[in-house]
Design an enzyme around this catalytic site. Structure first.
Site, PDB file in Angstrom:
ATOM      1  N   GLU A  80       0.808  -1.222   0.000  1.00  0.00           N
ATOM      2  CA  GLU A  80       0.000   0.000   0.000  1.00  0.00           C
ATOM      3  C   GLU A  80       0.845   1.278   0.000  1.00  0.00           C
ATOM      4  O   GLU A  80       0.360   2.330   0.401  1.00  0.00           O
ATOM      5  CB  GLU A  80      -0.940  -0.002   1.205  1.00  0.00           C
ATOM      6  CG  GLU A  80      -1.963  -1.118   1.149  1.00  0.00           C
ATOM      7  CD  GLU A  80      -3.083  -0.876   2.137  1.00  0.00           C
ATOM      8  OE1 GLU A  80      -4.155  -0.445   1.699  1.00  0.00           O
ATOM      9  OE2 GLU A  80      -2.856  -1.086   3.348  1.00  0.00           O
ATOM     10  N   HIS A  99      -0.554   5.773   7.609  1.00  0.00           N
ATOM     11  CA  HIS A  99      -1.685   4.907   7.257  1.00  0.00           C
ATOM     12  C   HIS A  99      -1.808   3.852   8.340  1.00  0.00           C
ATOM     13  O   HIS A  99      -0.840   3.153   8.632  1.00  0.00           O
ATOM     14  CB  HIS A  99      -1.487   4.228   5.909  1.00  0.00           C
ATOM     15  CG  HIS A  99      -2.449   3.092   5.688  1.00  0.00           C
ATOM     16  ND1 HIS A  99      -3.817   3.266   5.750  1.00  0.00           N
ATOM     17  CD2 HIS A  99      -2.260   1.766   5.481  1.00  0.00           C
ATOM     18  CE1 HIS A  99      -4.409   2.097   5.575  1.00  0.00           C
ATOM     19  NE2 HIS A  99      -3.482   1.163   5.411  1.00  0.00           N
ATOM     20  N   HIS A 101      -4.711   1.072  10.719  1.00  0.00           N
ATOM     21  CA  HIS A 101      -6.001   0.403  10.890  1.00  0.00           C
ATOM     22  C   HIS A 101      -6.482   0.645  12.325  1.00  0.00           C
ATOM     23  O   HIS A 101      -7.143  -0.194  12.923  1.00  0.00           O
ATOM     24  CB  HIS A 101      -5.867  -1.101  10.610  1.00  0.00           C
ATOM     25  CG  HIS A 101      -5.168  -1.423   9.325  1.00  0.00           C
ATOM     26  ND1 HIS A 101      -4.406  -2.547   9.130  1.00  0.00           N
ATOM     27  CD2 HIS A 101      -5.112  -0.727   8.150  1.00  0.00           C
ATOM     28  CE1 HIS A 101      -3.922  -2.553   7.888  1.00  0.00           C
ATOM     29  NE2 HIS A 101      -4.330  -1.453   7.283  1.00  0.00           N
ATOM     30  N   HIS A 169     -11.508  -0.566   6.356  1.00  0.00           N
ATOM     31  CA  HIS A 169     -10.059  -0.767   6.271  1.00  0.00           C
ATOM     32  C   HIS A 169      -9.291   0.035   7.321  1.00  0.00           C
ATOM     33  O   HIS A 169      -8.658  -0.540   8.192  1.00  0.00           O
ATOM     34  CB  HIS A 169      -9.629  -0.383   4.845  1.00  0.00           C
ATOM     35  CG  HIS A 169      -8.170  -0.510   4.580  1.00  0.00           C
ATOM     36  ND1 HIS A 169      -7.640  -0.443   3.320  1.00  0.00           N
ATOM     37  CD2 HIS A 169      -7.107  -0.684   5.400  1.00  0.00           C
ATOM     38  CE1 HIS A 169      -6.326  -0.580   3.376  1.00  0.00           C
ATOM     39  NE2 HIS A 169      -5.982  -0.723   4.628  1.00  0.00           N
TER      40      HIS A 169
END
Ligand code: MN
Length: 241
Positions: A80, A99, A101, A169
């Site tokens: 990613e 980024h 979760h 996500h």
């Protein structure tokens, strides 16, 4: 060719990974990057490794298409990483991207309840927290932002905001510095937890007004370094022991 970077910046990037693990934002997954200070068309990100394991030797330089520059042959790369390349391309003001979760944030990406600032520490949410719907870009996927086209769509959804959620996500967080990106990532998770707790009390929620958010954000510009300082000290102590 890869361009040498001040070791202090690499250290901050390594520290950022570990702070975000300590604070419950990253687990075995997720990543944090910094724009290259000498070439805005490049960024720095750890190789494909759990964040708690990232050391200075694991930081790789990428171009904005997310191709690695002179990577060691045994390195693999985050699927990613395109999140980072496309956000840096779309947002010249951004110098650091997280980024994650981050678990308490997930409910706000899958319901009609927007994530909004409950208190001054998360006032950076005031400009709005858009939700990226990957189905609109690519239909049924494995949910990962694993190419440039998806990264571009995500960056478009983010727009001028500081935070965007990714439905089903996680989220992305941007800032002008690594310490501010880490601060925002930590307090996005805290605000989400508090908002879930607050909702359980029932009745309307009195969020920060836009003007309050704007004013409180100015204060964070000054005070977030206190948080960074203490988080960094603990991580450096852990790394020595
Ligand atoms: Mn992810």
């Amino acid at each position: 060719m890869a361009i040498p970077v001040d070791p202090a910046l690499i250290e901050d990037l390594v520290v950022a990974n570990r702070v975000l693990v300590n604070e419950g934002v990253l687990d075995a997954f997720g990543h944090v990057s910094a724009r290259h200070p000498k070439n805005p068309q490049r960024y720095l990100l750890g190789r494909n490794l759990a964040p708690a394991l990232v050391t200075a030797g694991d930081i790789v330089e990428y171009d904005l298409d997310s191709n690695p520059i002179e990577p060691p042959a045994n390195f693999t790369h985050f699927h990613e990483r395109f999140i980072h390349g496309e956000i840096y391309r779309a947002r010249p003001d951004v110098q650091a991207v997280v980024h994650s979760h981050s678990p308490n944030v997930i409910p706000f990406g899958v319901t009609e309840h927007p994530l909004r600032p409950l208190y001054h520490m998360s006032s950076f949410l005031a400009p709005g927290v858009p939700v990226f719907e990957i189905r609109e870009s690519a239909g049924m996927t494995n949910m990962l932002v694993s190419n440039n086209a998806l990264g571009k769509s995500l960056a478009k959804t983010l727009g001028p905001s500081n935070v965007a959620l990714m439905r089903g996500h996680g989220n992305v967080i941007v800032a002008k510095t690594i310490p501010m990106a880490v601060f925002r990532a930590v307090y996005t998770e805290v605000n989400a937890r508090l908002q879930l707790q607050t909702a359980s009390l029932g009745g309307p929620i009195n969020f920060l007004a836009d003007e309050e958010g704007e004013k409180a954000m100015q204060v964070l510009e000054n005070i977030h370094v206190r948080a960074w300082d203490i988080w960094k000290r603990s991580v450096l102590a852990q790394m020595k022991s």
